[in-house]
Design an enzyme around this catalytic site. Structure first.
Site: not given
Length: 459
Positions: A54, A129, A153
């Site tokens: 990420k 997210s 997330s």
């Protein structure tokens, strides 16, 4: 298969899935170079596993932008501890994955570089997210990926995309090199195509770190629980997580999973976590307050982009840089957090939110003290929703985290795994464990995974 072969296949998959918009940076040269280095070294526990990272976890060989214009082109001079440990274990770092800007969102529609498409239905969101990481695993580009958890997330997009997502207990994995959002909540967390894939990544990056004083003074996680059934375990079903208006597909998937847990020998009984309803309001005070403090460092002076305002003074620099660099959701949370911490309001909002947080944590502690070994719940109240469906109503977007943010507030381990599909859309079931209970949780998840067809229609 050699790691060089893995590298070639990973490059081909990254090219073939570019339309998902799930990656923000990757380099064929960097992947090939890593493969050559790994092929020349002894095999490690993750040897040959390609992993996406990420883009709020810093790396030295690719930019770290947090999907924000304010960090466009930024390359870190150091690397996250978790990333270094994955490299040491033999992993091949494939790419940086798209996300909601600064990890603020539940749909990966808030990236400055465009939304991520759901790999099964491009008109739906992959969750957020960490939606880019989840989409890459679900699309088969990589078997595992790193995301970050602040309030769900990783687990929420894992449920939406039909993959496994594990949030370790707070302090199990070093936060060094994770761009700070909510410092008392943030956890680097793995996705996997299977429970074993995610668990191996978690074990490799866990353990005490002198660069992060919040890590437990413990060795890396041992996955030694090799149970063949769930006899002797008591699994609680919190009634607050099974409301009357729960989506029928989610309910059917959970009923199927609960039946499988019973068949595996677990004793299942209903419990109550009475302060669950306070979790989302408390989270959305604590979270923006910490975000407002952490994001104050992005001012156009030290790093990232710089926009000079028309007045030419320091205040104008701050206004221009932050106004043009931050997106709408980030600005919203900074404003809410600053308000919650302001003179005259901190006691009224922030202090009360922290009190509610302690009550939520006490609920979990009481359940585990009363003989519950694990909790089972839905991961999300619905399957993946359509893109744009909740953008105009932030409260509805925040409520997508209603089943995942309580365990984040409490800091306990939790994970999501596929439990079937409803009208073709993946469904996620959640296991929650007491502090330091990751090994038992993962062992139970492995047995549940083996007992269920994760793509079977449940209605």
């Amino acid at each position: 298969m050699t790691i060089h072969s893995v590298a070639r296949e990973t490059i081909a998959r990254l090219q073939a899935t570019a339309s998902l918009n799930a990656t923000l940076a990757w380099s064929e040269e960097a992947i090939t170079r890593q493969a050559a280095e790994l092929d020349a070294t002894p095999a490690g526990p993750l040897s040959g596993m390609a992993i996406a990272i990420k883009d709020n976890i810093v790396t030295k060989d690719l930019p770290t932008t947090c999907a924000s214009r304010i960090l466009e082109g930024y390359v870190s001079p150091f690397e996250a501890t978790a990333v270094t440990r994955l490299r040491t274990a033999g992993a091949l770092l494939a790419c940086k994955a798209n996300l909601d800007e600064f990890a603020m969102g539940s749909s990966t529609e808030h990236s400055a570089y465009g939304r991520v498409l759901h790999p099964l239905d491009p008109e739906r969101v992959p969750g957020g997210s960490s939606g880019g990481s989840a989409a890459l695993v679900a699309a088969g580009v990589v078997p595992a990926a790193l995301g970050s958890e602040t309030g769900g997330s990783v687990r929420q997009p894992a449920a939406f995309c039909g993959v496994v997502g594990i949030k370790p207990g707070y302090g199990r994995v070093s936060r060094s090199g994770l761009v700070a959002f909510g410092s008392s909540l943030d956890c680097i967390s793995p996705f996997g195509a299977t429970v074993d894939d995610a668990a191996r990544v978690l074990a490799a990056m866990s353990g005490a770190d002198p660069l992060d004083a919040t890590t437990h003074a413990l060795p890396p996680l041992e996955l030694a629980d090799a149970r063949t059934d769930l006899k002797g375990l008591t699994i609680g079903l919190p009634r607050e997580y099974f409301p009357a208006d729960l989506d029928p597909g989610i309910r059917a998937g959970c009923d199927r999973a609960i039946a499988a847990l019973r068949d595996l020998g677990a004793h299942v009984r209903e419990v109550s976590l009475p302060n669950t309803g306070a979790a989302v309001p408390a989270y959305y005070i604590v979270n923006p307050a910490e975000a407002a403090a952490n994001l104050a460092r992005y001012d156009g002076v030290r790093y990232g982009v710089r926009h000079v305002g028309p007045e030419g003074d320091l205040r104008a620099l701050y206004r221009a840089t932050r106004g043009r660099g931050f997106g709408a959701e980030v600005r919203r949370r900074i404003l809410v957090g600053t308000f919650a911490l302001s003179a005259g309001y901190a006691d009224r909002y922030y202090a009360r939110a922290q009190a509610a947080r302690r009550m939520v944590a006490a609920d979990f502690a009481q359940a585990f003290a009363d003989g519950i070994d694990l909790l089972f719940t839905p991961t999300t109240p619905t399957p993946a929703f359509r893109a744009g469906e909740k953008l105009d109503d932030p409260v509805q977007m925040y409520l997508a985290d209603v089943f995942v943010c309580p365990s984040s507030l409490a800091g306990v381990p939790a994970m999501s795994q596929p439990i079937g599909r409803s009208e073709g859309l993946p469904l996620g079931g959640q296991l929650i464990a007491p502090h330091l209970g990751e090994a038992t949780m993962i062992a139970a998840a492995r047995l549940l995974e083996a007992a269920l067809d994760p793509v079977a229609e449940v209605r």
